[in-house]
Structures are given as structure tokens and as C-alpha cells.
Scaffold this active site. Sequence first.
Site, PDB file in Angstrom:
ATOM      1  N   LYS A 110       0.685  -1.247  -0.251  1.00 14.95           N
ATOM      2  CA  LYS A 110       0.445   0.158   0.152  1.00 14.95           C
ATOM      3  C   LYS A 110       0.820   0.999   0.020  1.00 14.95           C
ATOM      4  O   LYS A 110       0.590   2.360  -0.646  1.00 14.95           O
ATOM      5  CB  LYS A 110      -1.055   0.098   1.726  1.00 14.95           C
ATOM      6  CG  LYS A 110      -1.770  -0.966   0.584  1.00 14.95           C
ATOM      7  CD  LYS A 110      -2.968  -1.368   2.429  1.00 14.95           C
ATOM      8  CE  LYS A 110      -4.059  -2.411   1.932  1.00 14.95           C
ATOM      9  NZ  LYS A 110      -4.543  -2.459   3.263  1.00 14.95           N
ATOM     10  N   LYS A 189      -6.702 -10.223 -12.932  1.00 14.19           N
ATOM     11  CA  LYS A 189      -7.707 -10.909 -11.440  1.00 14.19           C
ATOM     12  C   LYS A 189      -8.592  -9.416 -11.066  1.00 14.19           C
ATOM     13  O   LYS A 189      -8.290  -8.213 -11.194  1.00 14.19           O
ATOM     14  CB  LYS A 189      -6.402 -10.621 -10.561  1.00 14.19           C
ATOM     15  CG  LYS A 189      -7.680 -11.089  -8.828  1.00 14.19           C
ATOM     16  CD  LYS A 189      -6.087 -11.098  -7.835  1.00 14.19           C
ATOM     17  CE  LYS A 189      -7.136 -11.507  -6.723  1.00 14.19           C
ATOM     18  NZ  LYS A 189      -6.986 -10.346  -5.366  1.00 14.19           N
ATOM     19  N   LYS A 192     -11.064  -4.586  -7.103  1.00 14.13           N
ATOM     20  CA  LYS A 192     -11.802  -2.738  -7.412  1.00 14.13           C
ATOM     21  C   LYS A 192     -10.439  -1.973  -7.684  1.00 14.13           C
ATOM     22  O   LYS A 192     -11.012  -1.230  -8.428  1.00 14.13           O
ATOM     23  CB  LYS A 192     -12.031  -2.880  -6.138  1.00 14.13           C
ATOM     24  CG  LYS A 192     -11.781  -2.213  -4.749  1.00 14.13           C
ATOM     25  CD  LYS A 192     -12.383  -2.260  -2.790  1.00 14.13           C
ATOM     26  CE  LYS A 192     -11.579  -2.798  -1.986  1.00 14.13           C
ATOM     27  NZ  LYS A 192     -12.251  -3.806  -1.730  1.00 14.13           N
TER      28      LYS A 192
END
Length: 321
Positions: A110, A189, A192
Site C-alpha cells: 500500500k 484478476k 476493485k
Amino acid sequence: MRVLSGIQPTARFHWGNYFGAIRQYIDLQTEDEAYYFIADLHALTTVRDADKLRQNTFDAAVDLLALGLNPEHAVMFVQSHVPEVTQLCWLLMTGTPMGLLERCTAFKDKKAHGLTADAGLFTYPVLMAADILLYDADVVPVGKDQVQHIEVCRDLAGSFNHEFGETFVLPKAKILESTAKVPGTDGEKMSKSYNNTLEVFEPLGQLKKKIMRITTDSRPMEDAKEPESDHLFQLYSLMADDSQREEMAAMYRRGGFGYGEVKKALLGVATDYFAEARERREALVAKPEQVQDILADGASRARKKAGEVLARAETACGLRG
Ligand code: ADP
Ligand code: TRP
């Protein structure tokens, strides 16, 4: 045996979430005891819009119920409705080595994707450990990406037990089998983060448009094609019954078909597959108080167990007599 898992209300659920996670939660809800919660405290690390978080949390509850999570089998609740979890999180935080969190790949990823690294994101796995330990969970079904967090949980529980005496149950991860990845509209894949999702409760007109836009290769109509390697076929297989799947596979191997036909068939099976869930969803949305009642009842059942475990942990480390 007690099963527990959580899912973040960061966006509406897509087919990957359903086939990769939610369907298994539903299958496991008849285990001895099952606890499933909507991880709104975790979502707060990324969703910074109050109305959106509120709406997402409500939608997640409605979607899970519509898809078959049954409050008579599973304790279903919203994470923040059980404040004991943040209290336990602090107890665990005091024994968490910085290095353990620095090594977590979810955090590193992240950060690498430009998310500002605040203390909430950094300590995310400690809150997740508290989620699990607070209910004496034995088994935690999760996708592969979360397995490291379960290891962190076991580490923290193990050190606490070592320091203060046997307090926590050490949980095991159950890696979700069909985390065989569900492909998205671009063949990668479904996620979102990649803007390639097909949502479970997408309005049908919009779903049709998205399906018609699924990328395909430029194989000539008459050529045969190996079905298993094609993402349209993979998606179709998730929702088709055996005979539909075999028929479609035979058509691929024969050749002489266009992807437009497959897309139409995909829309057909997807519509049928989720038709009952859609009806249940509409009924639930019409009665939001009923959904709130289910969540309130879930929270009170969860808090009963949480209170016991928190008291045990507070006694062990000297916060209570
Ligand atoms: P996203 O990738 O959209 O951010 P999450 O990470 O919130 O999804 O995933 C929630 C759950 O759904 C996880 O258990 C994850 O393993 C599962 N999941 C998500 N996308 C897929 C996919 N494409 N195929 C299979 N499982 C998936
Ligand atoms: N971090 C998990 C995810 O993103 C969600 C989650 C929060 C969770 N707390 C949990 C999963 C406890 C299992 C157990 O998918």
C-alpha cells in the site's frame, strides 16, 4: 470449533469477492459457531468520506444477508459496534515489535502504491489480531493475501501468553480454496483496484454493458479455442450448471462461434444465478430497520463473548484485579 472472518466495506462486492470469499463464509456458517463481521474500522484506513463509509457498511450488511448469510447460524455484526476490540488492540499493541509490522507485505504494497502511511495503516494487523483473539476463534478463512496477518496474530497471541500466562487461543488460517482467481473484464484478476469488476448486485442494464465490453482476443470466428484458458469461459463456468458448461466447452473446441454469443450466455447465467439474492436484497432494502435490528442483535451477541475474553486479558496483564 469457532470460525471467524471479516470483510472490509470499501466498495460493493464483486464476483471475485463472492466466489473467492463470501460463498465459503456462507458454507462455513453451519460450523459449531461462526462470527462474521463488516470491518468498518479497517475500512477507515482508506475510506475517508463519512456518508460513503456509512452507506458501504449498510450495503455490505444487506448484500451478505441477501447472499445467504443467516443470522440464525452466524453472529453477524459491524466491527465498530464492539468497542472491546479497540481496547484489546491496545493491550496487544504494547507488545508488538515495530519490525513485525514493517515486514507486512500488505502494508509495504500500500505504501509503494502511494497511500500515506499513517499509524492506522501501520497497525492494521494488530487490530486484525484483536478481531480474531477477542472471540477465541479457532479457524479464520481468508484469501492468500491475508495469511501473513494471521501469522502476526499467532505471534502476538503467543508472546502475550508467554508473558502473562495462557490467555488467547491461537487461531489457524483456512486458505480459501477457490481463491483460484476470478478474472475481471480485462482478463486480469478481478479487483476493485483495477477497475475491472462485475458487481454482484450491479443493475442488469449496466451489467450487460460491462459484459459486452469484456476484452477478447482476435481469433477468427471459425477457429476452435481451448475453453479453460479463456476468461469468458472461466466466468461462465462459475455460474453455469454442469451440462451448460460442457455444452459451452464443446462449442469452444468445435469453433465456428463468436464471443458475442458467449457474452450473451454469460449474462443469462449470471442473471439466473443471482436472481433470488437480488429479490432478497430488494426486500431487505425496503426494510432497513430489520437490517439494523439484525446488526444490533449480532453486536450484542458478539459483545457478550468479547467482554469475557477482554476481562481475561485485562486480568492476565494486571489491569484488573
Ligand atoms: P479487492 O481485490 O477487490 O480489493 P479484497 O482484497 O477486498 O478485494 O478481497 C476481499 C476477499 O475477496 C478476499 O478474501 C479475497 O481473497 C477475495 N477476492 C477478491 N478478489 C478476488 C478474485 N478476483 N478472485 C478470488 N478471490 C478474490
Ligand atoms: N483484512 C481483511 C481483508 O482485507 C479483513 C479483516 C479484518 C479480517 N479483520 C479480520 C479478516 C479478521 C479475517 C479476520 O480481507
